[in-house]
Design an enzyme around this catalytic site. Structure first.
Site, PDB file in Angstrom:
ATOM      1  N   ILE A  86       0.887  -1.175   0.000  1.00  0.00           N
ATOM      2  CA  ILE A  86       0.000   0.000   0.000  1.00  0.00           C
ATOM      3  C   ILE A  86       0.915   1.213   0.000  1.00  0.00           C
ATOM      4  O   ILE A  86       1.832   1.308   0.822  1.00  0.00           O
ATOM      5  CB  ILE A  86      -0.975   0.016   1.196  1.00  0.00           C
ATOM      6  CG1 ILE A  86      -1.752   1.350   1.232  1.00  0.00           C
ATOM      7  CG2 ILE A  86      -0.299  -0.246   2.523  1.00  0.00           C
ATOM      8  CD1 ILE A  86      -2.916   1.375   2.214  1.00  0.00           C
ATOM      9  N   GLU A 120       2.705  -7.891   6.561  1.00  0.00           N
ATOM     10  CA  GLU A 120       4.036  -7.945   7.139  1.00  0.00           C
ATOM     11  C   GLU A 120       4.749  -6.637   6.824  1.00  0.00           C
ATOM     12  O   GLU A 120       4.649  -6.136   5.707  1.00  0.00           O
ATOM     13  CB  GLU A 120       4.779  -9.105   6.494  1.00  0.00           C
ATOM     14  CG  GLU A 120       6.091  -9.298   7.124  1.00  0.00           C
ATOM     15  CD  GLU A 120       6.541 -10.734   6.988  1.00  0.00           C
ATOM     16  OE1 GLU A 120       5.717 -11.655   6.969  1.00  0.00           O
ATOM     17  OE2 GLU A 120       7.740 -10.902   6.885  1.00  0.00           O
ATOM     18  N   ASN A 125      10.141   0.397   9.409  1.00  0.00           N
ATOM     19  CA  ASN A 125       9.123   1.243   8.754  1.00  0.00           C
ATOM     20  C   ASN A 125       8.133   1.759   9.807  1.00  0.00           C
ATOM     21  O   ASN A 125       6.959   1.374   9.852  1.00  0.00           O
ATOM     22  CB  ASN A 125       8.414   0.458   7.646  1.00  0.00           C
ATOM     23  CG  ASN A 125       7.637   1.368   6.710  1.00  0.00           C
ATOM     24  OD1 ASN A 125       7.443   2.550   7.004  1.00  0.00           O
ATOM     25  ND2 ASN A 125       7.187   0.825   5.591  1.00  0.00           N
ATOM     26  N   TYR A 132      -0.743   1.397  10.631  1.00  0.00           N
ATOM     27  CA  TYR A 132      -1.536   0.179  10.854  1.00  0.00           C
ATOM     28  C   TYR A 132      -2.098   0.147  12.280  1.00  0.00           C
ATOM     29  O   TYR A 132      -3.259  -0.235  12.489  1.00  0.00           O
ATOM     30  CB  TYR A 132      -0.689  -1.062  10.585  1.00  0.00           C
ATOM     31  CG  TYR A 132      -0.242  -1.203   9.135  1.00  0.00           C
ATOM     32  CD1 TYR A 132      -1.170  -1.118   8.100  1.00  0.00           C
ATOM     33  CD2 TYR A 132       1.083  -1.412   8.799  1.00  0.00           C
ATOM     34  CE1 TYR A 132      -0.777  -1.233   6.772  1.00  0.00           C
ATOM     35  CE2 TYR A 132       1.492  -1.524   7.474  1.00  0.00           C
ATOM     36  CZ  TYR A 132       0.550  -1.432   6.474  1.00  0.00           C
ATOM     37  OH  TYR A 132       0.937  -1.547   5.157  1.00  0.00           O
TER      38      TYR A 132
HETATM   39  C1  LIG Z   1       1.848   3.972   5.208  1.00  0.00           C
HETATM   40  C2  LIG Z   1       1.073   4.930   4.274  1.00  0.00           C
HETATM   41  C3  LIG Z   1       0.386   4.100   3.181  1.00  0.00           C
HETATM   42  C4  LIG Z   1       0.016   5.682   5.099  1.00  0.00           C
HETATM   43  O1  LIG Z   1      -0.781   6.461   4.219  1.00  0.00           O
HETATM   44  P1  LIG Z   1      -1.328   7.924   4.630  1.00  0.00           P
HETATM   45  O2  LIG Z   1      -2.314   8.346   3.617  1.00  0.00           O
HETATM   46  O3  LIG Z   1      -0.177   8.840   4.868  1.00  0.00           O
HETATM   47  O4  LIG Z   1      -2.026   7.610   6.031  1.00  0.00           O
HETATM   48  P2  LIG Z   1      -3.326   8.337   6.654  1.00  0.00           P
HETATM   49  O5  LIG Z   1      -3.259   9.801   6.354  1.00  0.00           O
HETATM   50  O6  LIG Z   1      -4.546   7.613   6.219  1.00  0.00           O
HETATM   51  O7  LIG Z   1      -3.046   8.107   8.201  1.00  0.00           O
HETATM   52  C5  LIG Z   1      -4.007   7.584   9.097  1.00  0.00           C
HETATM   53  C6  LIG Z   1      -3.379   7.612  10.476  1.00  0.00           C
HETATM   54  O8  LIG Z   1      -2.232   6.722  10.501  1.00  0.00           O
HETATM   55  C7  LIG Z   1      -1.224   7.280  11.378  1.00  0.00           C
HETATM   56  N1  LIG Z   1      -0.049   7.649  10.586  1.00  0.00           N
HETATM   57  C8  LIG Z   1       0.068   7.687   9.235  1.00  0.00           C
HETATM   58  N2  LIG Z   1       1.318   8.059   8.875  1.00  0.00           N
HETATM   59  C9  LIG Z   1       1.992   8.271  10.017  1.00  0.00           C
HETATM   60  C10 LIG Z   1       3.330   8.692  10.303  1.00  0.00           C
HETATM   61  N3  LIG Z   1       4.203   8.973   9.310  1.00  0.00           N
HETATM   62  N4  LIG Z   1       3.697   8.824  11.594  1.00  0.00           N
HETATM   63  C11 LIG Z   1       2.839   8.549  12.618  1.00  0.00           C
HETATM   64  N5  LIG Z   1       1.535   8.138  12.401  1.00  0.00           N
HETATM   65  C12 LIG Z   1       1.135   8.006  11.125  1.00  0.00           C
HETATM   66  C13 LIG Z   1      -1.852   8.531  11.992  1.00  0.00           C
HETATM   67  O9  LIG Z   1      -2.540   8.130  13.180  1.00  0.00           O
HETATM   68  C14 LIG Z   1      -2.845   8.952  10.919  1.00  0.00           C
HETATM   69  O10 LIG Z   1      -3.916   9.749  11.401  1.00  0.00           O
HETATM   70  P3  LIG Z   1      -3.684  11.357  11.611  1.00  0.00           P
HETATM   71  O11 LIG Z   1      -3.032  11.878  10.365  1.00  0.00           O
HETATM   72  O12 LIG Z   1      -5.092  11.866  11.794  1.00  0.00           O
HETATM   73  O13 LIG Z   1      -2.804  11.487  12.813  1.00  0.00           O
HETATM   74  C15 LIG Z   1       2.047   5.989   3.658  1.00  0.00           C
HETATM   75  O14 LIG Z   1       2.798   6.591   4.691  1.00  0.00           O
HETATM   76  C16 LIG Z   1       3.019   5.426   2.631  1.00  0.00           C
HETATM   77  O15 LIG Z   1       2.694   5.343   1.446  1.00  0.00           O
HETATM   78  N6  LIG Z   1       4.247   5.053   3.063  1.00  0.00           N
HETATM   79  C17 LIG Z   1       5.287   4.573   2.140  1.00  0.00           C
HETATM   80  C18 LIG Z   1       5.005   3.172   1.637  1.00  0.00           C
HETATM   81  C19 LIG Z   1       4.932   2.166   2.782  1.00  0.00           C
HETATM   82  O16 LIG Z   1       5.803   2.140   3.635  1.00  0.00           O
HETATM   83  N7  LIG Z   1       3.880   1.330   2.735  1.00  0.00           N
HETATM   84  C20 LIG Z   1       3.682   0.279   3.727  1.00  0.00           C
HETATM   85  C21 LIG Z   1       4.289  -0.998   3.256  1.00  0.00           C
HETATM   86  S1  LIG Z   1       4.132  -2.251   4.509  1.00  0.00           S
END
Ligand SMILES: CC(C)(COP(=O)(O)OP(=O)(O)OC[C@H]1O[C@@H](n2cnc3c(N)ncnc32)[C@H](O)[C@@H]1OP(=O)(O)O)[C@@H](O)C(=O)NCCC(=O)NCCS
Length: 173
Positions: A86, A120, A125, A132
């Site tokens: 994701i 996983e 990360n 999650y």
């Molecule tokens: C992980 C990922 C998909 C999250 O997507 P996102 O759109 O940024 O997440 P959301 O905005 O829906 O976040 C929902 C909640 O998750 C938590 N969260 C998300 N990113 C966070 C961060 N960097 N640090 C701390 N909490 C975090 C927070 O509680 C957040 O709510 P808030 O913004 O109201 O505080 C994104 O950071 C990403 O693409 N990362 C790089 C790829 C990756 O590592 N994927 C996972 C592979 S296992």
């Protein structure tokens, strides 16, 4: 291309108009660009293509302002589904889009009677782990030295954390 408009989502706190389509091979260049720019350990184009083209897998593109800004790939089995990847474009992170993708997946899983989501994640990360946890995933085990990472030209092993979400708890949050 079939666009599914989500009318009910917890994005209501952040009023943004989004839609989803099913990932297909034609999306590969955009998906690969997002993956390369936003993931610390990006999949190769071939890995993405294989996953998108696997008929068993579920794949969603998240569309905002007519552009794909994120995607999710998952592999269902009978009672559970594994999230394979994701990613949200780094310019759009922390706006609720990641959560919206998980909600889109869960919407599909409810129709299939699937009760849990597994995944996983690398122990390093931290942002993904926080993401999650915020959705109700719980750590269930650690896979020692599962991943390889590059550190100062050396190949170093790192643990993978296995996390699980019971769909019923997500719905009730
Ligand atoms: C992980 C990922 C998909 C999250 O997507 P996102 O759109 O940024 O997440 P959301 O905005 O829906 O976040 C929902 C909640 O998750 C938590 N969260 C998300 N990113 C966070 C961060 N960097 N640090 C701390 N909490 C975090 C927070 O509680 C957040 O709510 P808030 O913004 O109201 O505080 C994104 O950071 C990403 O693409 N990362 C790089 C790829 C990756 O590592 N994927 C996972 C592979 S296992």
């Amino acid at each position: 291309m079939k666009l599914v408009t989500i009318t009910k989502t917890k994005l209501t706190t952040k009023p943004i108009s989004i839609s989803f389509n099913h990932l297909s091979e034609k999306d590969i260049d955009t998906v690969f660009l997002i993956e390369s720019q936003s993931s610390k350990h990006p999949w190769t184009k071939n890995q993405l293509l294989e996953s998108i083209n696997n008929p068993v897998n579920l794949g969603y593109a998240l569309i905002y302002k007519s552009e794909i800004i994120g995607f999710l790939l998952a592999m269902p089995s009978i009672e559970s589904v594994d999230i394979l990847n994701i990613v949200i474009n780094s310019n759009y992170q922390r706006k609720g889009f990641g959560r919206a993708l998980i909600e889109r997946l869960i919407e599909a899983l409810l129709k299939r009677g699937v009760s849990e989501v597994l995944l996983e994640v690398r122990v390093s990360n931290v942002s993904a782990i926080e993401f999650y946890l915020s959705l109700g995933f719980k750590e269930i085990s650690v896979r020692k030295n599962y991943y390889t990472k590059n550190s100062n030209e050396l190949l170093v092993k790192e643990d993978g954390i296995i996390m699980r979400l019971e769909i019923s708890t997500f719905i009730n949050t």
